[in-house]
Design a protein around this motif. Structure first.
Motif, mmCIF file in Angstrom:
data_model
loop_
_atom_site.group_PDB
_atom_site.id
_atom_site.type_symbol
_atom_site.label_atom_id
_atom_site.label_comp_id
_atom_site.label_asym_id
_atom_site.label_seq_id
_atom_site.Cartn_x
_atom_site.Cartn_y
_atom_site.Cartn_z
ATOM 1 N N PHE A 41 0.782 -1.166 0.085
ATOM 2 C CA PHE A 41 0.145 0.082 -0.104
ATOM 3 C C PHE A 41 0.786 1.292 0.058
ATOM 4 N N TRP A 42 1.186 2.033 -0.943
ATOM 5 C CA TRP A 42 1.861 3.092 -1.100
ATOM 6 C C TRP A 42 0.955 4.315 -0.863
ATOM 7 N N PRO A 43 1.425 5.403 -0.196
ATOM 8 C CA PRO A 43 0.672 6.836 0.151
ATOM 9 C C PRO A 43 0.349 7.509 -1.091
ATOM 10 N N LEU A 44 -0.544 8.359 -0.898
ATOM 11 C CA LEU A 44 -1.212 9.400 -2.093
ATOM 12 C C LEU A 44 -0.071 9.700 -2.951
ATOM 13 N N ALA A 45 1.045 10.143 -2.556
ATOM 14 C CA ALA A 45 2.088 10.898 -3.268
ATOM 15 C C ALA A 45 2.409 9.908 -4.154
ATOM 16 N N PHE A 46 2.251 8.554 -4.227
ATOM 17 C CA PHE A 46 2.655 7.935 -5.178
ATOM 18 C C PHE A 46 1.472 7.323 -6.234
ATOM 19 N N VAL A 47 0.491 8.199 -6.223
ATOM 20 C CA VAL A 47 -0.662 8.110 -7.070
ATOM 21 C C VAL A 47 -0.508 8.968 -8.072
ATOM 22 N N PRO A 48 -0.390 8.760 -9.473
ATOM 23 C CA PRO A 48 -0.174 9.520 -10.647
ATOM 24 C C PRO A 48 -1.316 10.582 -10.385
ATOM 25 N N GLU A 49 -0.712 11.872 -10.671
ATOM 26 C CA GLU A 49 -1.558 12.933 -10.491
ATOM 27 C C GLU A 49 -3.088 13.093 -11.343
ATOM 28 N N THR A 50 -2.895 12.421 -12.672
ATOM 29 C CA THR A 50 -3.890 12.518 -13.585
ATOM 30 C C THR A 50 -4.916 11.334 -13.113
ATOM 31 N N VAL A 51 -4.647 10.299 -12.249
ATOM 32 C CA VAL A 51 -5.171 9.036 -11.864
ATOM 33 C C VAL A 51 -5.965 9.799 -10.947
ATOM 34 N N ARG A 52 -5.595 10.335 -9.819
ATOM 35 C CA ARG A 52 -6.014 11.050 -8.886
ATOM 36 C C ARG A 52 -7.390 11.929 -9.591
ATOM 37 N N SER A 53 -7.061 12.858 -10.403
ATOM 38 C CA SER A 53 -7.887 13.592 -10.857
ATOM 39 C C SER A 53 -9.357 12.872 -11.657
ATOM 40 N N ALA A 54 -9.101 11.403 -12.187
ATOM 41 C CA ALA A 54 -9.887 10.702 -12.870
ATOM 42 C C ALA A 54 -10.902 10.377 -11.925
ATOM 43 N N TYR A 55 -10.600 10.024 -10.525
ATOM 44 C CA TYR A 55 -11.243 9.737 -9.613
ATOM 45 C C TYR A 55 -12.176 10.798 -8.887
ATOM 46 N N SER A 56 -11.747 12.062 -9.366
ATOM 47 C CA SER A 56 -12.645 13.197 -8.892
ATOM 48 C C SER A 56 -13.913 13.514 -9.774
ATOM 49 N N SER A 57 -13.875 12.749 -10.821
ATOM 50 C CA SER A 57 -15.011 13.106 -11.686
ATOM 51 C C SER A 57 -16.212 12.452 -11.430
ATOM 52 N N PRO A 58 -17.587 13.145 -11.476
ATOM 53 C CA PRO A 58 -18.777 12.660 -11.128
ATOM 54 C C PRO A 58 -19.334 11.634 -12.011
ATOM 55 N N HIS A 59 -18.430 11.575 -13.231
ATOM 56 C CA HIS A 59 -19.132 10.483 -14.089
ATOM 57 C C HIS A 59 -18.448 9.242 -14.153
ATOM 58 N N ALA A 60 -17.119 9.328 -13.459
ATOM 59 C CA ALA A 60 -16.211 8.044 -13.395
ATOM 60 C C ALA A 60 -16.595 7.152 -12.154
ATOM 61 N N ASP A 61 -16.798 5.905 -12.357
ATOM 62 C CA ASP A 61 -17.135 5.183 -11.312
ATOM 63 C C ASP A 61 -15.958 3.918 -11.372
ATOM 64 N N LEU A 62 -14.756 4.438 -10.977
ATOM 65 C CA LEU A 62 -13.532 3.701 -11.064
ATOM 66 C C LEU A 62 -13.281 2.743 -9.720
ATOM 67 N N PRO A 63 -12.763 1.549 -9.699
ATOM 68 C CA PRO A 63 -12.598 0.691 -8.695
ATOM 69 C C PRO A 63 -11.953 1.220 -7.563
ATOM 70 N N THR A 64 -12.279 1.135 -6.592
ATOM 71 C CA THR A 64 -11.588 1.716 -5.219
ATOM 72 C C THR A 64 -11.823 0.679 -3.931
ATOM 73 N N LEU A 65 -10.687 0.374 -3.359
ATOM 74 C CA LEU A 65 -10.686 -0.385 -2.314
ATOM 75 C C LEU A 65 -10.874 0.291 -0.798
ATOM 76 N N THR A 66 -11.782 0.279 -0.161
ATOM 77 C CA THR A 66 -12.256 1.049 0.894
ATOM 78 C C THR A 66 -11.776 0.514 2.272
#
Length: 349
Positions: A41-66
């Motif tokens: 499990f890598w911290p947030l800084a290791f998630v590519p910036e544009t991957v983070r942006s994709a998860y902020s979209s109201p239309h994108a339902d991307l897989p997330t482990l909660t």
């Protein structure tokens, strides 16, 4: 300097609070199975910036482990997928905390490489020459960024050599399914895969200045053998949101159609979304990790796990490469940014 801890797979579920606290504190948590490190499990800084942006979209339902899913069902399924090259973003309370990927044991500390130390010194001198009014705080922040980039660049190297993820035959079989479903972009997909594989492999397995191929726009011009581009040092392109928004909406419509039992309409929308994402990916010479992440998630949606692993691999691998190098196409924008004083970037979100 980020730290790390190791948890056996059997202990992750009962230590989910500790896991997310560690990610919040910028610490990596490695997971062992039968005495061997298999994921991290890598911290947030290791998630590519544009991957983070994709998860902020109201239309994108991307897989997330909660955190809730880990606490309720445990992480075994997600860990097994990560081992097969299928990473997932992890989050809690609607926020992204990091990313789960396959991993090997962290390397022990070593004596600093003189070449790296010398390169850092040269970079600091160049920064001071280009920013004569920079404060001590600006210079220290720039120095910290250099250290962070070096640490960031090494984190996936051993795990993200493209040939080690999935077999070419398995990926080709998944692409064949798209062709059977009416997709007309698969020749471009296959050429993009070859180009990404060559570039990322060379950049992560060779020392010194790299000369390799990377210009995805040539694929739209049907140039089967793109010419070499010199990798020097820097960033990737960020695709304008409008370019991927229509693809996200098509995926959302496909899921609604599938829920209504309209399988053909769902398949048509997913194929159309794929074409939109491929068009966005090849619109500029250098790829966007966020677009590749969308393509991986779309492949998962239709059960193409080998192709999905390839897209995720290239998304993370390209992000690693871009923390080492700058590309000629980026230089004007980077010179403009270098002329402005730099501020310290927080690695915590």
């Amino acid at each position: 300097m980020a730290t790390h801890t190791v948890l056996p797979l059997s202990a992750v579920k009962s230590h989910v609070t500790t896991l997310f606290d560690s990610l919040k504190d910028d610490s990596t948590v490695y997971v062992s199975k039968h005495g061997r490190i298999v994921a991290a499990f890598w911290p947030l800084a290791f998630v590519p910036e544009t991957v983070r942006s994709a998860y902020s979209s109201p239309h994108a339902d991307l897989p997330t482990l909660t955190a809730t899913e880990i606490g309720r069902n445990g992480p075994s399924d997600a860990i097994s997928k990560a081992e097969r090259g299928l990473p997932t973003v992890v989050g809690r309370d609607g926020r992204i905390y990091g990313i789960l990927t396959r991993a090997t044991a962290p390397q022990p500390a070593t004596v600093p490489d003189p070449a790296i130390v010398g390169a850092k010194s040269d970079a600091l001198l160049d920064f001071q020459r280009n920013n004569p009014d920079a404060t001590i705080e600006d210079i220290m922040a720039f120095s910290d960024d250099l250290d962070a980039d070096q640490q960031h660049a090494g984190r996936f190297e051993l795990d993200l050599v493209p040939a080690n993820i999935v077999s070419d035959a398995a990926v080709a079989a998944d692409i064949g399914k798209w062709i059977s479903g009416g997709s007309e972009v698969e020749d471009v997909v296959q050429m993009a895969f070859r180009l990404l594989k060559v570039t990322i492999t060379m950049a992560t397995t060779h020392d010194g200045v790299k000369e390799t191929t990377m210009d995805l726009t040539t694929l739209k011009r049907a140039e089967l053998e793109p010419g070499p581009t010199l990798i020097v040092k820097g960033d990737y392109y960020i695709t304008p949101r409008a370019r991927v928004l229509s693809g996200e909406k098509l995926v959302a419509e496909a899921k609604k159609a599938a829920a209504r039992g309209q399988e053909r309409e769902a398949a048509r929308n997913l194929t159309a979304a794929r074409a939109v994402f491929i068009d966005a990916l090849t619109d500029r010479p250098l790829p966007d990790p966020g677009v590749m992440w969308h393509l991986g998630s779309l492949a998962l949606e239709v059960g193409h796990t080998a192709e999905a692993a390839q897209w995720f691999n290239y998304s993370l691998g390209w992000d690693v490469v871009c923390n080492y190098y700058t590309f000629p196409e980026d230089l004007p924008e980077r010179r403009e940014r270098a002329a402005r004083p730099r501020r310290r970037r927080s690695r915590r979100r």
